[in-house]
Design a protein around this motif. Sequence first.
Motif, PDB file in Angstrom:
ATOM      1  N   MET A  28       0.834  -1.176   0.000  1.00 45.94           N
ATOM      2  CA  MET A  28       0.000   0.000   0.000  1.00 45.94           C
ATOM      3  C   MET A  28       0.875   1.234   0.000  1.00 45.94           C
ATOM      4  O   MET A  28       1.819   1.356   0.756  1.00 45.94           O
ATOM      5  N   ALA A  29       0.596   2.180  -0.867  1.00 49.05           N
ATOM      6  CA  ALA A  29       1.403   3.386  -0.948  1.00 49.05           C
ATOM      7  C   ALA A  29       1.239   4.226   0.284  1.00 49.05           C
ATOM      8  O   ALA A  29       0.195   4.253   0.923  1.00 49.05           O
ATOM      9  N   GLN A  30       2.311   4.953   0.649  1.00 50.23           N
ATOM     10  CA  GLN A  30       2.244   5.830   1.794  1.00 50.23           C
ATOM     11  C   GLN A  30       1.857   7.224   1.345  1.00 50.23           C
ATOM     12  O   GLN A  30       1.916   7.578   0.178  1.00 50.23           O
ATOM     13  N   SER A  31       1.483   8.043   2.307  1.00 48.72           N
ATOM     14  CA  SER A  31       0.977   9.374   1.981  1.00 48.72           C
ATOM     15  C   SER A  31       2.010  10.441   2.299  1.00 48.72           C
ATOM     16  O   SER A  31       1.736  11.430   2.942  1.00 48.72           O
ATOM     17  N   GLY A  32       3.239  10.253   1.870  1.00 49.40           N
ATOM     18  CA  GLY A  32       4.324  11.164   2.201  1.00 49.40           C
ATOM     19  C   GLY A  32       4.094  12.558   1.680  1.00 49.40           C
ATOM     20  O   GLY A  32       3.229  12.833   0.835  1.00 49.40           O
TER      21      GLY A  32
ATOM     22  N   ARG B  94      -3.507   6.173   0.158  1.00 50.20           N
ATOM     23  CA  ARG B  94      -2.952   7.175   1.053  1.00 50.20           C
ATOM     24  C   ARG B  94      -4.030   7.685   2.000  1.00 50.20           C
ATOM     25  O   ARG B  94      -5.185   7.862   1.600  1.00 50.20           O
ATOM     26  N   VAL B  95      -3.645   7.931   3.243  1.00 57.24           N
ATOM     27  CA  VAL B  95      -4.582   8.452   4.242  1.00 57.24           C
ATOM     28  C   VAL B  95      -4.707   9.957   4.063  1.00 57.24           C
ATOM     29  O   VAL B  95      -3.710  10.694   4.141  1.00 57.24           O
ATOM     30  N   ARG B  96      -5.923  10.429   3.807  1.00 54.30           N
ATOM     31  CA  ARG B  96      -6.187  11.860   3.652  1.00 54.30           C
ATOM     32  C   ARG B  96      -6.709  12.497   4.931  1.00 54.30           C
ATOM     33  O   ARG B  96      -6.568  13.695   5.135  1.00 54.30           O
ATOM     34  N   HIS B  97      -7.292  11.665   5.789  1.00 58.97           N
ATOM     35  CA  HIS B  97      -7.785  12.176   7.069  1.00 58.97           C
ATOM     36  C   HIS B  97      -7.965  11.000   8.014  1.00 58.97           C
ATOM     37  O   HIS B  97      -8.265   9.885   7.596  1.00 58.97           O
TER      38      HIS B  97
ATOM     39  N   GLU C 197       0.546   2.138   6.815  1.00 61.09           N
ATOM     40  CA  GLU C 197       1.829   1.451   6.913  1.00 61.09           C
ATOM     41  C   GLU C 197       2.477   1.681   8.268  1.00 61.09           C
ATOM     42  O   GLU C 197       3.314   0.894   8.711  1.00 61.09           O
ATOM     43  N   LEU C 198       2.074   2.755   8.939  1.00 58.87           N
ATOM     44  CA  LEU C 198       2.639   3.084  10.237  1.00 58.87           C
ATOM     45  C   LEU C 198       2.340   2.007  11.281  1.00 58.87           C
ATOM     46  O   LEU C 198       3.124   1.776  12.191  1.00 58.87           O
ATOM     47  N   ILE C 199       1.169   1.362  11.155  1.00 62.98           N
ATOM     48  CA  ILE C 199       0.774   0.357  12.129  1.00 62.98           C
ATOM     49  C   ILE C 199       0.804  -1.061  11.575  1.00 62.98           C
ATOM     50  O   ILE C 199       0.724  -2.018  12.339  1.00 62.98           O
ATOM     51  N   ARG C 200       0.902  -1.204  10.263  1.00 63.05           N
ATOM     52  CA  ARG C 200       0.891  -2.541   9.671  1.00 63.05           C
ATOM     53  C   ARG C 200       2.233  -3.217   9.902  1.00 63.05           C
ATOM     54  O   ARG C 200       3.279  -2.639   9.628  1.00 63.05           O
ATOM     55  N   THR C 201       2.227  -4.449  10.439  1.00 62.76           N
ATOM     56  CA  THR C 201       3.467  -5.184  10.656  1.00 62.76           C
ATOM     57  C   THR C 201       4.062  -5.596   9.320  1.00 62.76           C
ATOM     58  O   THR C 201       3.384  -5.663   8.295  1.00 62.76           O
ATOM     59  N   ALA C 202       5.350  -5.896   9.340  1.00 61.47           N
ATOM     60  CA  ALA C 202       6.101  -6.098   8.103  1.00 61.47           C
ATOM     61  C   ALA C 202       5.545  -7.226   7.246  1.00 61.47           C
ATOM     62  O   ALA C 202       5.545  -7.142   6.023  1.00 61.47           O
ATOM     63  N   HIS C 203       5.058  -8.290   7.882  1.00 64.83           N
ATOM     64  CA  HIS C 203       4.622  -9.464   7.127  1.00 64.83           C
ATOM     65  C   HIS C 203       3.116  -9.465   6.841  1.00 64.83           C
ATOM     66  O   HIS C 203       2.612 -10.386   6.201  1.00 64.83           O
TER      67      HIS C 203
END
Length: 366
Positions: free
Chosen positions: A1-5, A39-42, A64-70
Amino acid sequence: MAQSGTGHGSDARVPLADEARALLDALPTPSVVLDAEGRVRHANPAAARLAGYAVPELVEHGLELIRTAHAPAIDPVQAEDQEFLATRSDGTSFWARVTTAPLPETDLRIGQILDVTALHEAEGGLALSRQREALGLLTNSVAHEFNNFLQILIGYIDGLKRRLGDRQEPFIQRAISRSADATERAAILTRQLLAYSRRIAPDVRAVDLDAIVADLATRLAPDLPPGIRLSVATTPGLPPAISNPTQIEFALRHLVANACEAMPSGGTLTLSTFRVEPGDRMMHQPGEGIVGIVVGDTGQGMSPEMLARALAPFQTSREAGRGAGLAIVHGLMKRQNGTITLDSRAGEGTQVRLSFPAAAAGRPQH
């Protein structure tokens, strides 16, 4: 999943009406707004509380901040519920279920995040109970067959003692002595396996855990694999534990074998005791307190997913055939009114904690 950088810029953001933001913020259910790329917008305050991160952090880094690596990535356009193992900012984990739906009059989707850990634990408990029932039946069958072979060996060894007992050749005497010792240990193992498979509660009494640890360490030290250092730490004034000493040693031998396998390149194996005083806030029930043993290693450790399944029969990250050990130890602890807990991180080693009720003050030790 893409991040919202931050590299996407404000012109790439699909606008979200202030009324919609206010409505989402008022929801008690953890919710996020996702674009088509995930991406998280809100994120609303409830989502921030669940994750343990501030809203801007969730918007900046996404789920992605909370999703574990696997764990599998979240597909924002998938209609079905999606679940993954999540990690909060404080390192604790939980099972998250994400349900997404289109947000009217926008190209965005709203995702609701539910903590379904209790449901996973209930389902896992049922599956674990069935696995242990199967393990008990298998153990009973194997133990009975092994006991039949063992009786034949014991008979022949007794015959050799009578015929060759007066022979002074060192090899013969050593062979008879070690064979007799091996069959005695095998007989103890067989009795323990039969007790486990029959779900028989063992006799318990006041036991000195420091003495058990010290004695076992003395006997184990010469046979440890090269490169593994044994460290023993006792607890001054440790009260006796209400437990069964034979089953404690049986459990410790399983744990030590697991620890050694986790350190193929060497490391430190630790056997230590501990005490939890009466009235401590970790005590769930009043009593004389808790005493126990910790088996620790500096080995490979376990991932969160592996740790969650560690007590299930036949689960292992190492060679085939060793995965029933922790399940057997768990069963032995339950029959003594004890508990087993694990603490492990990948690459940082594992600590297995065996806890028992402490005996009343002044109670005699046996």
